[in-house]
Design an enzyme around this catalytic site. Structure first.
Site, short mmCIF file in Angstrom:
data_model
loop_
_atom_site.label_atom_id
_atom_site.label_comp_id
_atom_site.label_asym_id
_atom_site.label_seq_id
_atom_site.Cartn_x
_atom_site.Cartn_y
_atom_site.Cartn_z
N THR A 49 -0.34 -8.64 6.73
CA THR A 49 -0.08 -7.81 5.55
C THR A 49 1.42 -7.83 5.28
OG1 THR A 49 0.37 -5.71 6.68
CG2 THR A 49 -1.96 -6.31 6.37
N CYS A 50 1.84 -7.09 4.27
CA CYS A 50 3.28 -7.06 3.97
C CYS A 50 4.07 -6.36 5.07
CB CYS A 50 3.54 -6.38 2.62
SG CYS A 50 2.91 -4.70 2.52
N SER A 109 0.95 2.93 10.56
CA SER A 109 1.37 2.46 9.24
C SER A 109 2.72 3.04 8.83
CB SER A 109 0.33 2.84 8.18
OG SER A 109 -0.88 2.16 8.40
N GLN A 120 -7.76 -3.87 5.00
CA GLN A 120 -7.09 -5.11 5.38
C GLN A 120 -7.57 -5.59 6.76
OE1 GLN A 120 -3.19 -3.40 4.88
NE2 GLN A 120 -2.83 -4.50 2.97
N GLY A 189 4.24 3.33 -18.30
CA GLY A 189 4.88 2.39 -17.39
C GLY A 189 3.83 1.46 -16.80
#
Length: 420
Positions: A49-50, A109, A120, A189
């Site tokens: 993952t990131c 996390s 994930q 946005g």
């Protein structure tokens, strides 16, 4: 069989290193195939993952594997081992089990208790299943970790309090309005915060969303994902009256929604209440809007107060969650150790069956060739007894000659003999 977990994450490595050690979805299968070519590796899962890249492995033994696996990672990603060694962590057996359970539950996390990591982990598990890279031990471990994550969500408050601005905004909306499903929501946005808010609202069955953005093209990608309508920023003045909730987060240096605009919208709405959540810095909504009746305006500072309170509650829940992880990891390790006994019993039974079949075949051959049946049976049982007691006899003799009373008593127990 030994279980290993090794990798890097946001705590041990900067993004400049993490981005060089990631596995893209289309390369994970190839990486697993490559990894399982190692003679000691019997199963593997790659989680990328990131914020983390981790390998979960079942191996025959871990001797010398540390250097070999780091070497494999470095070769695969064309890295110098010195770059990786200071950032990598390595867990075995109970520590590996606890680590995966903590990861799946959101306890490891960047945002404590965040739920996305479980999805994930499940995706990484499914990829390993698809690649036929799972050992039975890893399959059992991951399934157990999913149930532990579910138990933690059920029995603690780890996931009930928002700790990101986007989630806090959505949580606030759910607190003020009994149901969001039939409300009209305007998102201003199209950046990361609005993306998170839009997905979160969609998960809560919000069906009427508008996304206002300076460029329609960027907003359209998100709108297609969450089934929303796209409007431009100038159109807000015309469409604002339709919105029960407004969540705004742009990079505009000046306010986009003014007091007069909201007043006009209220008039068209016949003063039905509006919730406006401004999470932009500088602010997108004029502060004077707060003075209007039937308007509830919250700024990013208001949300930060909610987040800090919720984070404290999550940390308290995390203590309870850690106890669950410790308990469940012990249960899993008990099962894993029992598997060694199961395998030994199976192997011993197979060995005994092979002896029995060989002896029976010899006895039948002798009988068919005219040997006395009683004599053949006596010879069969005598030979079978000698072969079965050969290994235990040698072990008893060795323990006795070494004066190893503890081992001797253990062997006597296993053979059903009384202690001297």
């Amino acid at each position: 069989m030994t279980l290993l977990a090794l990798g890097i994450n946001h705590k041990t490595a900067p993004v400049s290193l993490r981005e060089r050690v990631t596995f893209s979805p289309d390369t994970i299968g190839e990486a697993l195939d490559n990894l399982l070519q190692h003679p000691l590796v019997k199963g593997g899962v790659v989680l990328s993952t990131c914020n983390r890249t981790e390998l979960y492995l079942s191996v025959e033994q871990q001797d010398n594997l540390y250097e070999q696996l780091i070497g494999w990672l470095c070769e695969y990603h064309q890295l110098n081992p010195r770059e990786l060694k200071s950032s990598i962590y390595w867990h075995c057996d109970n520590e590996a089990v606890s680590h995966l359970m903590r990861v799946a539950s959101g306890l490891d996390s960047l945002v404590l208790g965040e739920p996305q990591i479980l999805g994930q982990v499940k995706k990484a598990f499914a990829e390993s299943q698809h690649s036929h890279s799972l050992s039975s031990e890893l399959e059992r471990l991951f399934q157990k970790s999913f149930s532990v994550a579910k138990r933690i969500r059920t029995e603690t408050e780890i996931g009930s309090n928002a700790v990101s601005v986007a989630f806090a905004a959505c949580t606030l909306a759910r607190q003020i309005f009994e149901s969001l499903s039939e409300l009209n929501i305007l998102l201003v946005g199209a950046g990361e915060t609005i993306e998170l808010a839009a997905r979160h609202l969609r998960e809560h069955r919000v069906h009427h969303m508008m996304i206002a953005n300076r460029t329609k093209e960027k907003a359209q990608v998100l709108a297609d994902e969450v089934q929303a309508e796209v409007i431009t920023l100038p159109e807000i003045d015309i469409r604002l009256a339709e919105a029960d909730i407004v969540i705004s987060s742009t990079a505009s240096p000046l306010p986009i929604i003014g007091k007069g605009m909201v007043e006009r919208a209220l008039k068209l709405r016949r003063n039905q209440p509006m919730l406006l959540v401004d999470i932009a810095v500088p602010r997108d909504i004029e502060p004077d809007v707060e003075k209007l009746n039937n308007v509830y305006l919250y700024s990013v500072d208001d949300l930060q107060a909610i987040i800090q309170q919720n984070l404290a509650q999550r940390k308290a829940a995390a203590v309870q969650a850690e106890c669950i992880v410790q308990q469940e990891s012990r249960y899993f390790m008990d099962w894993l150790r029992s598997q060694s006994a199961v395998n030994s019993i199976r192997e011993y039974r197979n060995q005994a069956e092979q002896m029995r079949a060989e002896m029976a075949a010899k006895a039948l051959t002798a009988i068919n060739q005219g040997a006395d049946v009683e004599q053949a049976i006596n010879q069969l049982t005598h030979q079978l007894m000698n072969r079965l007691i050969h290994a235990p006899t040698k072990s008893l003799q060795q323990a006795a000659s070494n004066g190893d009373l503890e081992r001797l008593n253990l062997l006597r127990d296993s053979l059903g003999l009384e202690h001297n």
